[in-house]
Design an enzyme around this catalytic site. Structure first.
Site, PDB file in Angstrom:
ATOM      1  N   ASN A 157       0.597  -1.348  -0.016  1.00 12.99           N
ATOM      2  CA  ASN A 157       0.032   0.078  -0.050  1.00 12.99           C
ATOM      3  C   ASN A 157       0.815   1.262   0.016  1.00 12.99           C
ATOM      4  O   ASN A 157       0.463   2.437  -0.565  1.00 12.99           O
ATOM      5  CB  ASN A 157      -0.716   0.103   1.137  1.00 12.99           C
ATOM      6  CG  ASN A 157      -2.009  -0.901   1.046  1.00 12.99           C
ATOM      7  OD1 ASN A 157      -2.561  -1.155   0.040  1.00 12.99           O
ATOM      8  ND2 ASN A 157      -2.091  -1.786   2.155  1.00 12.99           N
TER       9      ASN A 157
ATOM     10  N   LYS B 268       5.201 -11.354   3.151  1.00 16.33           N
ATOM     11  CA  LYS B 268       6.401 -10.474   3.332  1.00 16.33           C
ATOM     12  C   LYS B 268       6.449 -10.110   4.673  1.00 16.33           C
ATOM     13  O   LYS B 268       7.730  -9.875   5.003  1.00 16.33           O
ATOM     14  CB  LYS B 268       5.929  -9.460   2.344  1.00 16.33           C
ATOM     15  CG  LYS B 268       5.108  -8.401   2.815  1.00 16.33           C
ATOM     16  CD  LYS B 268       5.878  -7.165   3.258  1.00 16.33           C
ATOM     17  CE  LYS B 268       4.890  -6.040   3.868  1.00 16.33           C
ATOM     18  NZ  LYS B 268       3.559  -6.151   4.227  1.00 16.33           N
TER      19      LYS B 268
ATOM     20  N   LYS C 168       1.212  -9.536  10.192  1.00 16.15           N
ATOM     21  CA  LYS C 168       2.077  -8.527  10.575  1.00 16.15           C
ATOM     22  C   LYS C 168       2.216  -8.777  12.401  1.00 16.15           C
ATOM     23  O   LYS C 168       3.574  -9.077  12.757  1.00 16.15           O
ATOM     24  CB  LYS C 168       1.458  -7.307  10.692  1.00 16.15           C
ATOM     25  CG  LYS C 168       1.345  -6.704   8.823  1.00 16.15           C
ATOM     26  CD  LYS C 168       1.015  -5.434   8.891  1.00 16.15           C
ATOM     27  CE  LYS C 168       0.476  -5.121   7.728  1.00 16.15           C
ATOM     28  NZ  LYS C 168       0.753  -5.799   6.459  1.00 16.15           N
TER      29      LYS C 168
HETATM   30  P1  ADP Z   1       0.126  -3.992   3.650  1.00 16.32           P
HETATM   31  O1  ADP Z   1       0.073  -4.018   2.217  1.00 16.32           O
HETATM   32  O2  ADP Z   1       0.919  -3.011   4.183  1.00 16.32           O
HETATM   33  O3  ADP Z   1       0.553  -5.502   4.093  1.00 16.32           O
HETATM   34  P2  ADP Z   1      -2.366  -4.971   4.416  1.00 16.32           P
HETATM   35  O4  ADP Z   1      -3.712  -4.321   3.749  1.00 16.32           O
HETATM   36  O5  ADP Z   1      -2.280  -6.302   4.254  1.00 16.32           O
HETATM   37  O6  ADP Z   1      -1.340  -3.857   4.197  1.00 16.32           O
HETATM   38  O7  ADP Z   1      -2.730  -4.696   6.087  1.00 16.32           O
HETATM   39  C1  ADP Z   1      -2.893  -3.372   6.638  1.00 16.32           C
HETATM   40  C2  ADP Z   1      -4.635  -3.241   7.153  1.00 16.32           C
HETATM   41  O8  ADP Z   1      -5.047  -4.205   8.070  1.00 16.32           O
HETATM   42  C3  ADP Z   1      -4.871  -1.949   7.398  1.00 16.32           C
HETATM   43  O9  ADP Z   1      -5.394  -1.146   6.327  1.00 16.32           O
HETATM   44  C4  ADP Z   1      -6.559  -2.275   7.788  1.00 16.32           C
HETATM   45  O10 ADP Z   1      -7.521  -2.461   6.906  1.00 16.32           O
HETATM   46  C5  ADP Z   1      -6.279  -3.825   8.346  1.00 16.32           C
HETATM   47  N1  ADP Z   1      -6.686  -4.412   9.762  1.00 16.32           N
HETATM   48  C6  ADP Z   1      -6.890  -5.379  10.096  1.00 16.32           C
HETATM   49  N2  ADP Z   1      -7.191  -5.718  11.434  1.00 16.32           N
HETATM   50  C7  ADP Z   1      -6.694  -4.636  11.934  1.00 16.32           C
HETATM   51  C8  ADP Z   1      -6.465  -3.945  13.399  1.00 16.32           C
HETATM   52  N3  ADP Z   1      -6.676  -4.646  14.380  1.00 16.32           N
HETATM   53  N4  ADP Z   1      -5.877  -2.900  13.436  1.00 16.32           N
HETATM   54  C9  ADP Z   1      -5.321  -2.029  12.556  1.00 16.32           C
HETATM   55  N5  ADP Z   1      -5.575  -2.416  11.068  1.00 16.32           N
HETATM   56  C10 ADP Z   1      -6.077  -3.719  10.850  1.00 16.32           C
HETATM   57 MG    MG Z   2      -0.437  -7.344   3.626  1.00 20.89          MG
END
Ligand code: ADP
Ligand code: MG
Length: 316
Positions: free
Chosen positions: A11, A218, A280
């Protein structure tokens, strides 16, 4: 041992559904590099990694559309191509940003392979959707012709190819990058490594590594890279300022300083989105369990403050 691994989410580089041109990828990264230059200015060891979801999706589509004229490349090769394009993008945009910030460090991309186990159960149960959406008829053809596993996404009304997502075991280029860092007392280089989680390879009986049709998470790969390099901090940068409980619901609360055991309990309670925040948090906990000192989740604007302990979600 100090040192930071910054893992940039897909993102931060490319927004799903947005303008997919190269010019817009450069524009987006141009907004990110001043922050990275600020972090690099501190002089600590700094290593970057990145996701490749949108980039590998585009290459899969290009390969498919052109297959009648240019034979399609397998997924491991597309992984290598995305490391090349994103690494080049970071080199071209971060280098001038470092110069402007008067930080004498060079950016270097290392095409990285990540060993996975041929016996990983993921190979028997593919779970990761890749590429475009297919109609019923197309899905039937692809299943038969290529033996693809496919899943129906009801909400978006189409079929998608599923590939295995095995656990990363070892980053093969890690020892070479460790020596590179040692050669400059850490503060001479900014290596970009293990993009997209690294190219998945398995070790064959003759000791030769061979690419496989899979993708590696990743975030888990970032934890492995940070551990192999002996870096103290793993900072996962995404599009939200941290991890939250009751995310997107009433009573939403952003986590600031949390302990490992508290985070483990929240993970068990299912607070973190499957396939987004959950991997993550799992990666961060694994990093801390293996001897890492500090795990951070934050977004680009908050990164420097998060590293100073003033923003983001921070776990020790
Ligand atoms: P990246 O491309 O950085 O890996 P992801 O879309 O895989 O991004 O992960 C980030 C997303 O996780 C955020 O945009 C959010 O919508 C989602 N998310 C799910 N659960 C949570 C949480 N408990 N706290 C914060 N974000 C969350
Ligand atoms: Mg992701």
């Amino acid at each position: 041992m100090p040192g930071v691994l910054v893992a940039l989410g897909g993102n931060a580089l490319e927004r799903a559904g947005a303008d997919a041109s190269w010019a817009s990828a450069r524009r987006r990264l141009r907004a990110v590099v001043p922050v990275l230059a600020e972090v690099a200015r501190g002089g600590e060891e700094l290593v970057l990694t990145h996701g490749n979801g949108p980039q590998v999706g585009a290459l899969l589509l290009q390969n498919e559309l052109a297959a009648a004229e240019v034979p399609s490349r397998p997924l491991d090769v597309l992984g290598a191509e995305t490391q090349g394009q994103v690494g080049y993008l970071i080199q071209s945009e971060l280098t001038p940003a470092l110069r402007r910030a008067r930080v004498p460090r060079s950016v270097l991309t290392v095409i990285s392979r990540t060993e996975v186990s041929a016996r990983d159960p993921a190979f028997r149960r593919p779970t990761k959707p890749v590429g475009r959406f297919y109609s019923d008829a197309e899905a039937r053809v692809h299943r038969k012709r290529f033996g693809w596993s496919m899943t129906f996404d009801g909400a978006r009304g189409g079929w998608r190819r599923l590939v295995p997502s095995p656990r990363p075991v070892r980053w093969l280029e890690g020892p070479a990058v460790r020596r590179l860092l040692d050669s400059g007392l850490g503060s001479r280089w900014v290596p970009v490594v293990s993009g997209g989680g690294g190219i998945p390879v398995v070790r064959r009986a003759n000791g030769v590594y061979e690419g496989v049709e899979a993708v590696i998470d990743k975030d888990l790969a970032a934890a492995l890279v940070a551990r192999q390099l002996g870096l103290a901090t793993l900072a996962i940068v995404t599009d939200v300022p941290g991890a939250a409980v009751s995310f997107g619901r009433t009573g939403e609360r952003w986590l600031r300083d949390v302990s490992r055991s508290e985070l483990e309990a929240l993970l068990r309670r299912g607070e973190f989105g499957e396939g987004s925040m959950r991997p993550k948090i799992e990666a961060g906990l694994e990093f801390l369990r293996d001897g890492g000192r500090r795990f951070i989740v934050t977004d680009i604007p908050s990164l420097p403050r998060a590293l100073r302990g003033e923003a983001g979600t921070r776990v020790r």
